[in-house]
Motif scaffolding. Structure first.
Motif, short mmCIF file in Angstrom:
data_model
loop_
_atom_site.label_atom_id
_atom_site.label_comp_id
_atom_site.label_asym_id
_atom_site.label_seq_id
_atom_site.Cartn_x
_atom_site.Cartn_y
_atom_site.Cartn_z
N THR A 92 26.55 42.59 50.73
CA THR A 92 27.76 43.17 50.16
C THR A 92 28.27 42.15 49.14
OG1 THR A 92 28.29 44.31 52.21
CG2 THR A 92 30.09 44.00 50.63
N PRO A 93 28.19 42.49 47.85
CA PRO A 93 28.58 41.49 46.86
C PRO A 93 30.09 41.22 46.88
CG PRO A 93 28.04 43.56 45.79
CD PRO A 93 27.74 43.73 47.25
N THR A 94 30.42 40.03 46.44
CA THR A 94 31.81 39.63 46.23
C THR A 94 32.09 39.79 44.75
OG1 THR A 94 31.70 38.03 48.02
CG2 THR A 94 33.44 37.70 46.39
N MET A 95 33.26 40.32 44.42
CA MET A 95 33.64 40.46 43.01
C MET A 95 34.83 39.58 42.71
SD MET A 95 33.20 44.45 42.18
CE MET A 95 31.71 45.33 42.61
N LEU A 96 34.83 39.02 41.51
CA LEU A 96 35.95 38.24 41.03
C LEU A 96 36.33 38.78 39.66
CD1 LEU A 96 37.90 35.79 41.11
CD2 LEU A 96 36.05 34.45 40.05
N ILE A 97 37.54 39.28 39.55
CA ILE A 97 38.08 39.74 38.26
C ILE A 97 39.01 38.65 37.76
CG2 ILE A 97 39.56 41.45 37.14
CD1 ILE A 97 38.46 43.48 39.22
N GLY A 98 38.85 38.29 36.50
CA GLY A 98 39.68 37.20 35.98
C GLY A 98 39.92 37.32 34.49
N GLN A 99 40.64 36.33 33.99
CA GLN A 99 40.90 36.20 32.56
C GLN A 99 40.21 34.94 32.07
OE1 GLN A 99 45.19 35.98 32.51
NE2 GLN A 99 45.35 38.14 31.98
N THR A 100 39.78 34.97 30.82
CA THR A 100 39.19 33.76 30.25
C THR A 100 40.29 32.91 29.62
OG1 THR A 100 38.76 34.81 28.12
CG2 THR A 100 37.01 34.92 29.77
N TYR A 101 40.06 31.61 29.58
CA TYR A 101 40.96 30.70 28.90
C TYR A 101 40.55 30.60 27.45
CZ TYR A 101 42.41 29.10 33.53
OH TYR A 101 42.89 29.04 34.81
N ASP A 102 41.52 30.53 26.59
CA ASP A 102 41.24 30.35 25.16
C ASP A 102 41.16 28.89 24.82
OD1 ASP A 102 41.14 33.06 24.72
OD2 ASP A 102 43.25 33.20 24.18
#
Length: 102
Positions: A92-102
């Protein structure tokens, strides 16, 4: 702001992962159903967790999206991709949703 989705396939004693199927068939499904919204992607095959340490992950897929709307559109179209998981892994995969840093 750019958004990311990472899908991590952790290793444990009883997990299986068919890398050949993942690279060919599964990633073709990703392109077909989600590719229109993906800005860039990279898949890392786990080889080691450090010197003389086995990998903690079979693979980690990282997808970059222009914004939240593109990520949302991708997630809405991911049904066939998620349904394909049992064809190459019992993880069962783990998901990570995020934002990138500029």
């Amino acid at each position: 702001m750019p958004m990311t989705l990472q899908v991590l396939y952790p290793v444990s004693d009883d997990t299986t992962f068919d890398d050949a199927y993942y690279q060919s068939s599964h990633m073709d499904l990703v392109s077909e159903h989600m590719g229109a919204h993906i800005q860039s992607q990279v898949v890392t095959k786990g080889l080691a967790g450090g010197p003389d340490t086995p990998p903690g992950f079979h693979a980690i897929a990282t997808f970059v999206f222009a914004d939240q709307a593109a990520l949302d559109a991708t997630l809405a179209s991911a049904g066939p991709v998620l349904a394909d998981l049992p064809n190459f892994t019992n993880v069962t995969p783990t998901m990570l949703i995020g934002q990138t840093y500029d």
